[in-house]
Design a protein around this motif. Sequence first.
Motif, mmCIF file in Angstrom:
data_model
loop_
_atom_site.group_PDB
_atom_site.id
_atom_site.type_symbol
_atom_site.label_atom_id
_atom_site.label_comp_id
_atom_site.label_asym_id
_atom_site.label_seq_id
_atom_site.Cartn_x
_atom_site.Cartn_y
_atom_site.Cartn_z
ATOM 1 N N LEU A 335 34.153 57.811 38.470
ATOM 2 C CA LEU A 335 33.465 56.906 39.391
ATOM 3 C C LEU A 335 34.461 56.114 40.228
ATOM 4 O O LEU A 335 34.215 55.832 41.402
ATOM 5 N N LEU A 336 35.594 55.758 39.604
ATOM 6 C CA LEU A 336 36.623 55.016 40.353
ATOM 7 C C LEU A 336 37.181 55.877 41.482
ATOM 8 O O LEU A 336 37.459 55.382 42.581
ATOM 9 N N VAL A 337 37.338 57.183 41.222
ATOM 10 C CA VAL A 337 37.811 58.105 42.259
ATOM 11 C C VAL A 337 36.785 58.141 43.392
ATOM 12 O O VAL A 337 37.114 57.975 44.566
ATOM 13 N N GLU A 338 35.513 58.304 42.995
ATOM 14 C CA GLU A 338 34.435 58.349 44.001
ATOM 15 C C GLU A 338 34.390 57.066 44.828
ATOM 16 O O GLU A 338 34.084 57.080 46.015
ATOM 17 N N ALA A 339 34.687 55.952 44.156
ATOM 18 C CA ALA A 339 34.613 54.657 44.845
ATOM 19 C C ALA A 339 35.830 54.407 45.732
ATOM 20 O O ALA A 339 35.901 53.394 46.426
ATOM 21 N N GLY A 340 36.788 55.348 45.696
ATOM 22 C CA GLY A 340 37.964 55.199 46.542
ATOM 23 C C GLY A 340 39.131 54.506 45.853
ATOM 24 O O GLY A 340 40.024 53.972 46.519
ATOM 25 N N TYR A 341 39.118 54.476 44.519
ATOM 26 C CA TYR A 341 40.240 53.879 43.773
ATOM 27 C C TYR A 341 40.831 54.916 42.817
ATOM 28 O O TYR A 341 40.777 54.748 41.594
ATOM 29 N N PRO A 342 41.373 56.029 43.350
ATOM 30 C CA PRO A 342 41.893 57.083 42.453
ATOM 31 C C PRO A 342 43.022 56.574 41.561
ATOM 32 O O PRO A 342 43.216 57.079 40.450
ATOM 33 N N ASP A 343 43.778 55.585 42.044
ATOM 34 C CA ASP A 343 44.882 55.054 41.233
ATOM 35 C C ASP A 343 44.517 53.754 40.531
ATOM 36 O O ASP A 343 45.391 53.045 40.029
ATOM 37 N N GLY A 344 43.218 53.450 40.531
ATOM 38 C CA GLY A 344 42.801 52.203 39.904
ATOM 39 C C GLY A 344 43.155 51.006 40.758
ATOM 40 O O GLY A 344 43.503 51.146 41.932
ATOM 41 N N PHE A 345 43.088 49.814 40.159
ATOM 42 C CA PHE A 345 43.420 48.592 40.905
ATOM 43 C C PHE A 345 43.711 47.465 39.918
ATOM 44 O O PHE A 345 43.463 47.586 38.726
ATOM 45 N N GLU A 346 44.268 46.387 40.471
ATOM 46 C CA GLU A 346 44.496 45.183 39.665
ATOM 47 C C GLU A 346 43.481 44.128 40.069
ATOM 48 O O GLU A 346 43.070 44.069 41.225
ATOM 49 N N PHE A 347 43.084 43.299 39.118
ATOM 50 C CA PHE A 347 42.128 42.229 39.467
ATOM 51 C C PHE A 347 42.320 41.047 38.527
ATOM 52 O O PHE A 347 42.920 41.170 37.465
ATOM 53 N N GLY A 348 41.795 39.901 38.945
ATOM 54 C CA GLY A 348 41.892 38.695 38.125
ATOM 55 C C GLY A 348 40.693 38.571 37.197
ATOM 56 O O GLY A 348 39.562 38.831 37.592
ATOM 57 N N PHE A 349 40.933 38.168 35.951
ATOM 58 C CA PHE A 349 39.889 38.118 34.924
ATOM 59 C C PHE A 349 39.981 36.738 34.261
ATOM 60 O O PHE A 349 40.975 36.401 33.643
ATOM 61 N N ASP A 350 38.915 35.941 34.417
ATOM 62 C CA ASP A 350 38.883 34.596 33.846
ATOM 63 C C ASP A 350 38.227 34.593 32.477
ATOM 64 O O ASP A 350 37.210 35.259 32.274
ATOM 65 N N SER A 351 38.796 33.829 31.564
ATOM 66 C CA SER A 351 38.099 33.577 30.307
ATOM 67 C C SER A 351 38.478 32.181 29.832
ATOM 68 O O SER A 351 39.277 31.508 30.472
ATOM 69 N N PHE A 352 37.899 31.761 28.720
ATOM 70 C CA PHE A 352 38.106 30.368 28.316
ATOM 71 C C PHE A 352 37.984 30.199 26.806
ATOM 72 O O PHE A 352 37.411 31.037 26.110
ATOM 73 N N THR A 353 38.540 29.094 26.346
ATOM 74 C CA THR A 353 38.437 28.759 24.919
ATOM 75 C C THR A 353 37.690 27.433 24.793
ATOM 76 O O THR A 353 37.472 26.741 25.785
ATOM 77 N N GLY A 354 37.321 27.098 23.555
ATOM 78 C CA GLY A 354 36.755 25.780 23.296
ATOM 79 C C GLY A 354 35.262 25.693 23.506
ATOM 80 O O GLY A 354 34.736 24.618 23.723
ATOM 81 N N SER A 355 34.562 26.812 23.415
ATOM 82 C CA SER A 355 33.106 26.765 23.535
ATOM 83 C C SER A 355 32.495 26.958 22.153
ATOM 84 O O SER A 355 33.209 27.055 21.160
ATOM 85 N N ILE A 356 31.151 27.012 22.083
ATOM 86 C CA ILE A 356 30.512 27.134 20.778
ATOM 87 C C ILE A 356 30.768 28.494 20.146
ATOM 88 O O ILE A 356 30.597 28.677 18.964
#
Lengths: 501, 306
Positions: A335-356
């Motif tokens: 699907l990534l190839v079809e979407a035009g990202y044959p070599d993949g990509f880099e992206f930012g991913f947020d997460s957090f600590t201190g929740s329930i």
Amino acid sequence: MKKLSLLFILLALVLFTVAIVPASAEDLVIGVNGSPVRLLPFKAVGRLNEIINTMLFESLTTRGADDTLVGLLAESYEAVDDVTWNFKLRDGITFSDGTPLTANDVKFTYDMIMDPEVGSPHKTFMGTVAAIDVIDDQNFTITTSQPDVMLPLRISDIYGSVISQKHFEEVGADDYDKSPLGTGPYVLEEWVLDSHISFLKNENYWGADKPVYDRITLRFLPDDATRIAALQAGEVDMITNVPPTLVPEIEGTEGLKIISGAGTRAHYLITDVTKPPFDNVLVRKAVSLAIDRDALITVLYQGYGVPIASIFIPQTFGYDPEIVPVYNPEEAKQLLVEAGYPDGFEFGFDSFTGSITDHSKVAEAVAGMLEKVGMKANLRIQEQGVFGPLRLENQTLEMYNYSFGDSTFDHGLNLKTFVSGAQGYYWVGDEALVAKIDAALAEFDESKRAALYGEIIKEFVDQGIIIGLFRQDQIFAAKDSVDYPVQSDEMFRFFRAKPAK
Amino acid sequence: MKYIIGRLLSIIPVVLVVTFVVFGMLFLSGDPAVLMLPPEATTEEVAAFRALHGFDDPFLEQYGRFLKGMIQGDLGTSIRYNRPALSLVLERIPATLQLSGFSILIAVLLGIPLGTLSALYRNSFIDYLASVISVMGQSMPNFWLAFLLMYLFAVNLGWLPTSGGPGIKYVILPAATIGFNVTALITRMTRSSIIEAMREDYVRTARGKGVSEKRVIIEHVMRNSILPVISVIALQFGYILGGAVVVEQIFAWPGLGLLTVQAINNRDYPIVQAAVLFLALSFVFINLVSDLFYRLIDPRIRTSES
């Protein structure tokens, strides 16, 4: 040094030989991880207050033992038109002091909740209620300011728990905490703030399901390991909130067992669909296919969870059990190839600590899975207090993980938030979906509404609006002598506990 | 008298610094409204909560309000309990003092005899035992020792309850946990202090005069070597109050520590501020008392200053 290690080996050996004291059949002691602050229902807020409320007070509706919404104080209720509901109370309901419950008590309580001067934290749940009109002792109507199909759900348990008008007028709000008078299966025996609270069987209980234990005591044990030690030492008969990692400790102790059941908390991913690469539905689908949800559940939750395809947990109204997420990393790459990202990509991913509940470990695991198919996440883990405002302002990185505990099994108005493009939900401008949600929220026919919900859920999954990960289960531990029915709305109704046969 | 007033006045800058740091750290830890509300809270709910508690005011304004309240004896209202934070803190102090008192008692009853014996019988079994205890006591983290004691004495032997309180049988395990750590320090201090005193001329003189060894130890050695030990005990009191925070949470001992940890978990900032302020003030106060006590016991300190 030799002496030291010998001492440690001895101590370690002792730790594995544990003796269990048999429980008394009349008393039940439960170790819980929180403590109540108030007992007056319309002033009480928070998990433990909600739980304790089910011992002392009752509302018009509740979830029965099979988790479906049923009338409790109400024998019947129906919407006679879009904004008018008729309620009829059951015969012979009495408060624990023997005085009868009437429709006036209901009106009195709900008027208190809606009064801005009272400052009830449950006011928002009564948001649509315009008026309560008493017809006679047993019958009354609730008029809403707008059509509200969720009204019976909204006033269940603590949110609509009815108090005695006569007693309240005698003692006032503060003393109602000390001498709570409700119609529930138990009455207060003793309450020591942040230590313990005990209840005695309500001998006058009106209901058919009489309480079993003569006395139920909740002990406040905030530390997970201490709760387990107290159970192993036989001081308590049951404990709540067992962390998955400590399950083997219980399973290794003779005479103890794990009791688990479905929970309400859904873990999921949100992507910023307003810009590349996640504006492409193929990429969002690739994300979903790249995640091995079973592995997440096994590794992070010792198997206590189920995979989900979107934000909706399997208990959700209108949920189609056929919709299950698929793990297929090869297809994801395709699907990534079809979407035009044959070599993949880099992206930012947020997460957090201190929740329930923990979010950062989920994010780390997901990032690893995504990287395997070519989506390289640059993870940024912050404190919840820092991340939270960013999320509410749509200022997150391209992806973040979050969770939602839905104890109503019906997101109702939240559905509109999810497609509003605000509060961290980036999906916006989908008029067809918004129209479908509006139609569902105005549909009083349950089966028609369930069908609409089914279509909405399918749309969320097909479009990858919210990419589901898993639902977190509830884990309790108890002596073999105790039976406790876990309820999937995560409300602990301890009065339903009974001795095991 | 002048000295005491001077010392008392020095509390003011300490309090200012402590409150500023506590307040600043809480401020830096993120948006309290987001932290206090459940993850399901909407933007409007968060904004309303912020406005209600004044969290959207500038930092200095919030701090100024806090200082003003503090002078008037108002440390804010607990968000969770909906009661004055100061009265909640004050209610829990007796339980924490009881725990601290028992911890010190255990430490003194074990540490001083053990230190004395190991000084008198150097390189004997008792001396080695004292070293082992010192090393273990100093290096074992409180929370780990807590569970070790809990599993041994409550879960396996069933002699004591795992947790809870108040009451004597409940205080023993948490007090032993904290006390063990302090025992180590007192043992070491007593030992070295006695060894040092035994080398002094007056001990040799006393022995030379034919004073019995027992009297030499008790009247000459002990009396002169106890001073640094008292100072250590006094200084440890602050440490004990701090250690109680962790230990109370583990043993569900209903004191100030449990209240504080719960307040941190629930982001009940007024309680955190009140509790930290109390701990800091008691630290300053204990140091002051120990200084005064020191001057009382040892006239040399008084004369050298005047």
